[in-house]
Scaffold this motif. Structure first.
Motif, PDB file in Angstrom:
ATOM      1  N   HIS A  38     -20.213  -1.880  -1.256  1.00  0.00           N
ATOM      2  CA  HIS A  38     -19.194  -0.840  -1.035  1.00  0.00           C
ATOM      3  C   HIS A  38     -19.586   0.422  -1.804  1.00  0.00           C
ATOM      4  CE1 HIS A  38     -17.038  -4.605  -0.273  1.00  0.00           C
ATOM      5  NE2 HIS A  38     -16.210  -3.905   0.470  1.00  0.00           N
ATOM      6  N   SER A  98     -16.662  -3.762   4.899  1.00  0.00           N
ATOM      7  CA  SER A  98     -17.767  -4.696   4.758  1.00  0.00           C
ATOM      8  C   SER A  98     -17.609  -5.914   5.677  1.00  0.00           C
ATOM      9  CB  SER A  98     -17.846  -5.135   3.297  1.00  0.00           C
ATOM     10  OG  SER A  98     -18.931  -5.987   3.145  1.00  0.00           O
ATOM     11  N   ILE A  99     -16.470  -6.607   5.594  1.00  0.00           N
ATOM     12  CA  ILE A  99     -16.338  -7.822   6.423  1.00  0.00           C
ATOM     13  C   ILE A  99     -16.135  -7.456   7.894  1.00  0.00           C
ATOM     14  CG2 ILE A  99     -13.814  -8.166   6.228  1.00  0.00           C
ATOM     15  CD1 ILE A  99     -16.404 -10.952   6.041  1.00  0.00           C
ATOM     16  N   HIS A 155     -12.580 -18.858  -2.173  1.00  0.00           N
ATOM     17  CA  HIS A 155     -13.446 -19.809  -1.456  1.00  0.00           C
ATOM     18  C   HIS A 155     -13.572 -21.084  -2.315  1.00  0.00           C
ATOM     19  CE1 HIS A 155     -15.096 -17.489   1.891  1.00  0.00           C
ATOM     20  NE2 HIS A 155     -15.394 -16.479   1.083  1.00  0.00           N
ATOM     21  N   GLY A 189     -10.326 -16.814   6.847  1.00  0.00           N
ATOM     22  CA  GLY A 189     -11.788 -16.685   6.774  1.00  0.00           C
ATOM     23  C   GLY A 189     -12.514 -17.427   5.663  1.00  0.00           C
ATOM     24  N   TYR A 214      -8.465  -3.172  -3.943  1.00  0.00           N
ATOM     25  CA  TYR A 214      -7.592  -4.258  -4.424  1.00  0.00           C
ATOM     26  C   TYR A 214      -8.285  -5.112  -5.487  1.00  0.00           C
ATOM     27  CZ  TYR A 214     -10.587  -7.240  -1.630  1.00  0.00           C
ATOM     28  OH  TYR A 214     -11.683  -7.904  -1.149  1.00  0.00           O
ATOM     29  N   GLU A 221      -8.715 -12.541   7.228  1.00  0.00           N
ATOM     30  CA  GLU A 221      -9.607 -12.747   6.090  1.00  0.00           C
ATOM     31  C   GLU A 221      -8.884 -13.397   4.907  1.00  0.00           C
ATOM     32  OE1 GLU A 221     -12.414 -13.261   5.116  1.00  0.00           O
ATOM     33  OE2 GLU A 221     -13.220 -12.879   7.103  1.00  0.00           O
ATOM     34  N   LYS A 222      -9.672 -13.947   4.015  1.00  0.00           N
ATOM     35  CA  LYS A 222      -9.153 -14.546   2.787  1.00  0.00           C
ATOM     36  C   LYS A 222      -9.002 -13.464   1.731  1.00  0.00           C
ATOM     37  CE  LYS A 222     -11.989 -14.183   0.001  1.00  0.00           C
ATOM     38  NZ  LYS A 222     -12.842 -13.074  -0.529  1.00  0.00           N
ATOM     39  N   ARG A 235     -26.341 -14.347   5.381  1.00  0.00           N
ATOM     40  CA  ARG A 235     -24.895 -14.101   5.370  1.00  0.00           C
ATOM     41  C   ARG A 235     -24.405 -13.695   6.767  1.00  0.00           C
ATOM     42  NH1 ARG A 235     -20.758 -16.372   3.827  1.00  0.00           N
ATOM     43  NH2 ARG A 235     -19.123 -15.237   2.758  1.00  0.00           N
ATOM     44  N   THR A 258      -8.958  -6.390   6.631  1.00  0.00           N
ATOM     45  CA  THR A 258      -8.424  -5.310   5.790  1.00  0.00           C
ATOM     46  C   THR A 258      -8.134  -5.892   4.403  1.00  0.00           C
ATOM     47  OG1 THR A 258      -6.207  -5.845   6.528  1.00  0.00           O
ATOM     48  CG2 THR A 258      -7.390  -4.170   7.808  1.00  0.00           C
ATOM     49  N   HIS A 289      -2.802  -7.927   5.115  1.00  0.00           N
ATOM     50  CA  HIS A 289      -3.133  -8.924   6.153  1.00  0.00           C
ATOM     51  C   HIS A 289      -1.936  -9.341   7.005  1.00  0.00           C
ATOM     52  CE1 HIS A 289      -6.901 -10.527   3.779  1.00  0.00           C
ATOM     53  NE2 HIS A 289      -7.130  -9.373   4.396  1.00  0.00           N
ATOM     54  N   ASP A 336     -15.064 -19.218   5.379  1.00  0.00           N
ATOM     55  CA  ASP A 336     -16.171 -19.594   6.266  1.00  0.00           C
ATOM     56  C   ASP A 336     -17.089 -20.676   5.703  1.00  0.00           C
ATOM     57  OD1 ASP A 336     -16.835 -16.969   4.674  1.00  0.00           O
ATOM     58  OD2 ASP A 336     -18.760 -17.922   5.072  1.00  0.00           O
ATOM     59  N   ASP A 342      -9.626   1.260  12.471  1.00  0.00           N
ATOM     60  CA  ASP A 342      -9.431   1.416  11.020  1.00  0.00           C
ATOM     61  C   ASP A 342      -8.483   2.591  10.800  1.00  0.00           C
ATOM     62  OD1 ASP A 342     -11.416   0.466   8.387  1.00  0.00           O
ATOM     63  OD2 ASP A 342     -10.014   2.143   8.097  1.00  0.00           O
TER      64      ASP A 342
HETATM   65  N1  LIG Z   1     -15.066 -14.318   4.125  1.00  0.00           N
HETATM   66  C1  LIG Z   1     -15.789 -13.656   3.250  1.00  0.00           C
HETATM   67  O1  LIG Z   1     -16.733 -14.169   2.692  1.00  0.00           O
HETATM   68  C2  LIG Z   1     -15.429 -12.222   2.939  1.00  0.00           C
HETATM   69  C3  LIG Z   1     -16.418 -11.302   2.587  1.00  0.00           C
HETATM   70  C4  LIG Z   1     -16.030  -9.996   2.299  1.00  0.00           C
HETATM   71  C5  LIG Z   1     -14.691  -9.640   2.335  1.00  0.00           C
HETATM   72  N2  LIG Z   1     -13.761 -10.578   2.660  1.00  0.00           N
HETATM   73  C6  LIG Z   1     -12.314 -10.238   2.696  1.00  0.00           C
HETATM   74  O2  LIG Z   1     -12.105  -9.244   3.695  1.00  0.00           O
HETATM   75  C7  LIG Z   1     -11.064  -8.354   3.312  1.00  0.00           C
HETATM   76  C8  LIG Z   1     -11.588  -6.917   3.343  1.00  0.00           C
HETATM   77  O3  LIG Z   1     -12.659  -6.814   2.431  1.00  0.00           O
HETATM   78  P1  LIG Z   1     -13.786  -5.694   2.629  1.00  0.00           P
HETATM   79  O4  LIG Z   1     -14.758  -5.937   1.554  1.00  0.00           O
HETATM   80  O5  LIG Z   1     -14.254  -5.660   4.032  1.00  0.00           O
HETATM   81  O6  LIG Z   1     -12.931  -4.375   2.316  1.00  0.00           O
HETATM   82  P2  LIG Z   1     -13.353  -2.869   2.686  1.00  0.00           P
HETATM   83  O7  LIG Z   1     -12.625  -2.005   1.725  1.00  0.00           O
HETATM   84  O8  LIG Z   1     -14.825  -2.760   2.800  1.00  0.00           O
HETATM   85  O9  LIG Z   1     -12.744  -2.650   4.150  1.00  0.00           O
HETATM   86  C9  LIG Z   1     -11.373  -2.702   4.444  1.00  0.00           C
HETATM   87  C10 LIG Z   1     -11.110  -1.660   5.532  1.00  0.00           C
HETATM   88  O10 LIG Z   1      -9.766  -1.860   5.996  1.00  0.00           O
HETATM   89  C11 LIG Z   1      -9.222  -0.572   6.301  1.00  0.00           C
HETATM   90  N3  LIG Z   1      -7.766  -0.700   6.330  1.00  0.00           N
HETATM   91  C12 LIG Z   1      -6.900  -0.789   5.292  1.00  0.00           C
HETATM   92  N4  LIG Z   1      -5.638  -0.939   5.742  1.00  0.00           N
HETATM   93  C13 LIG Z   1      -5.708  -0.924   7.105  1.00  0.00           C
HETATM   94  C14 LIG Z   1      -4.734  -1.023   8.147  1.00  0.00           C
HETATM   95  N5  LIG Z   1      -3.440  -1.172   7.859  1.00  0.00           N
HETATM   96  N6  LIG Z   1      -5.161  -0.971   9.442  1.00  0.00           N
HETATM   97  C15 LIG Z   1      -6.484  -0.790   9.741  1.00  0.00           C
HETATM   98  N7  LIG Z   1      -7.440  -0.686   8.783  1.00  0.00           N
HETATM   99  C16 LIG Z   1      -7.062  -0.759   7.489  1.00  0.00           C
HETATM  100  C17 LIG Z   1      -9.751   0.320   5.180  1.00  0.00           C
HETATM  101  O11 LIG Z   1      -9.696   1.684   5.546  1.00  0.00           O
HETATM  102  C18 LIG Z   1     -11.174  -0.212   5.026  1.00  0.00           C
HETATM  103  O12 LIG Z   1     -12.088   0.507   5.813  1.00  0.00           O
HETATM  104  C19 LIG Z   1     -10.602  -8.830   1.937  1.00  0.00           C
HETATM  105  O13 LIG Z   1      -9.488  -9.670   2.096  1.00  0.00           O
HETATM  106  C20 LIG Z   1     -11.803  -9.609   1.412  1.00  0.00           C
HETATM  107  O14 LIG Z   1     -11.473 -10.622   0.468  1.00  0.00           O
HETATM  108  C21 LIG Z   1     -14.102 -11.841   2.980  1.00  0.00           C
END
Ligand SMILES: NC(=O)c1ccc[n+]([C@@H]2O[C@H](COP(=O)([O-])OP(=O)(O)OC[C@H]3O[C@@H](n4cnc5c(N)ncnc54)[C@H](O)[C@@H]3O)[C@@H](O)[C@H]2O)c1
Length: 358
Positions: free
Chosen positions: A168, A10-11, A194, A126, A178, A98-99, A299, A75, A80, A128, A30
């Motif tokens: 998701h 997603s992020i 946040h 992150g 997680y 990311e956070k 967003r 991720t 992280h 933001d 990924d």
């Molecule tokens: N700043 C924001 O407002 C905001 C918004 C959404 C998510 N986030 C943060 O972003 C992070 C990810 O969230 P998400 O919702 O995108 O998760 P997600 O599950 O949608 O995506 C994570 C991706 O990382 C991949 N991944 C896992 N381990 C990996 C590795 N070692 N190497 C490469 N790829 C790997 C997974 O296969 C998955 O596709 C979290 O820490 C979440 O808190 C922040």
């Protein structure tokens, strides 16, 4: 600028899209090939109307022989810092992680801190919202009002995880990520950190000092193998004897996300995130008047603003950043102390690594 986005969920998609909107070259990687296909065929078309064919995919082993200007780590929290430690070796100009930066046990935080002080890579976390137009405006309003006495800061960051899970659809539920595990950086305190970060941001802006003590209560849930805080309530004290609270949850519908700063001499200032769809709001109330300022946004735009801020920091090394990694580490230190407070049922003094500075 060459950007590498690690994690195509997603992020990661928001970041790849925002980078393209800035006109930058983007590659994504990924560990799960299905995630890359999903980004291209589902997430991009649904969110942004189209895939951007110029985005390349690269293997996740990080062995390609290319230097990137910015590496973005999107991720799950528990991965992280291990990824960041590897990627720092490639000496990118900036890294956005990311956070929350890590898990509450702060695994790898010391290693990471000792590495970043040795490199020229500028690192960010992150959070933001602190660089959004609305928060920046509130900081300017506070700095021009110069309140002499601030009585308290109240923050709520309460949002049901239904919205997150909707973004998701490939997950069977929170147990499959997680999100359902506080120890892995999920649960209300970490996922909605946040809120805590905004509390720290405005306390800093008002010269009220760093959080020195936290007394926390969690509503913990243990079900279906998950173990997470669905509600985290923090009473916070700073080294300058200032008090406030921050409450975060994973169940509120509709969401409630605000920062309220109560001053003795200038009334109160409230920042509301998404007070109505696509709008942040600032309300300033004193005994005589109420002033409202609206900030239309989307967003996807939030992340463009965040990347533009990083670009400014790279152009001018003297630009201070609210999303600087040191601020993200401070947030992690309070998260860790809050978890300890819940475990011991006591108020806990927050310890910051000495290299963090004051
Ligand atoms: N700043 C924001 O407002 C905001 C918004 C959404 C998510 N986030 C943060 O972003 C992070 C990810 O969230 P998400 O919702 O995108 O998760 P997600 O599950 O949608 O995506 C994570 C991706 O990382 C991949 N991944 C896992 N381990 C990996 C590795 N070692 N190497 C490469 N790829 C790997 C997974 O296969 C998955 O596709 C979290 O820490 C979440 O808190 C922040």
């Amino acid at each position: 600028m060459r950007i590498k986005v690690i994690g195509a969920g997603s992020i990661g998609c928001h970041m790849a899209h925002a980078s393209r909107m800035c006109g930058w070259n983007v590659v994504m990687s990924d560990i799960d090939p299905k995630a890359l296909k999903r980004a291209k065929n589902e997430i991009f078309p649904a969110r942004y109307g189209t895939w951007f064919p110029e985005i390349e995919f690269v293997p996740a082993d990080g062995k390609e022989d290319i230097c990137y200007d910015i590496i973005i780590i999107g991720t799950p929290p528990e991965s992280h810092l291990e990824i960041a430690l590897k990627q720092l070796k490639c000496k990118p100009r900036a890294m956005l992680i990311e956070k929350p930066l890590a898990q509450p046990d702060l695994k790898f935080v010391d290693d990471f801190l000792s590495k970043i002080v040795e490199t020229n890579t500028r690192c960010f976390v992150g959070y933001d919202h602190t660089v959004s137009t609305s928060c920046t405006t509130l900081s300017q309003m506070l700095s021009s009002s110069q309140p002499k006495i601030v009585d308290t800061i109240d923050v709520e960051f309460k949002e049901s995880w239904d919205g997150i899970l909707k973004a998701h659809p490939w997950l069977s539920g929170p147990e499959a990520s997680y999100l359902g595990y506080t120890s892995r950086g999920g649960g209300a305190l970490c996922e909605h950190s946040h809120g805590l970060n905004l509390w720290q941001h405005f306390a800093r802006a008002l010269g009220l000092g760093r959080i020195s003590e936290v007394s926390a209560q969690f509503h913990m849930i243990a079900e279906g193998g998950m173990h997470y805080d669905k509600l985290a309530s923090l009473n916070l004290a700073t080294e300058k004897g200032f008090y406030g609270r921050c409450v975060q949850d994973m169940f509120s519908k509709p969401t409630s996300k605000f920062v309220r700063i109560q001053t003795r001499d200038h009334g109160n200032f409230t920042w509301k995130c998404e007070s109505s769809k696509g709008r942040d709001l600032i309300i300033h109330e004193d005994l005589m008047t109420t002033t409202l300022r609206e900030f239309p946004k989307t967003r996807p735009q939030d992340f463009i603003t965040e990347l533009r801020h990083i670009e400014q920091c790279l152009k001018n090394k003297n630009v201070q950043s609210p999303i600087d990694v040191m601020r993200g580490i401070e947030t992690m230190c309070v998260i860790s102390a809050a978890v300890e407070s819940v475990k011991t049922k006591k108020a806990i003094s927050v310890e910051y690594p000495s290299s963090l500075g004051a």
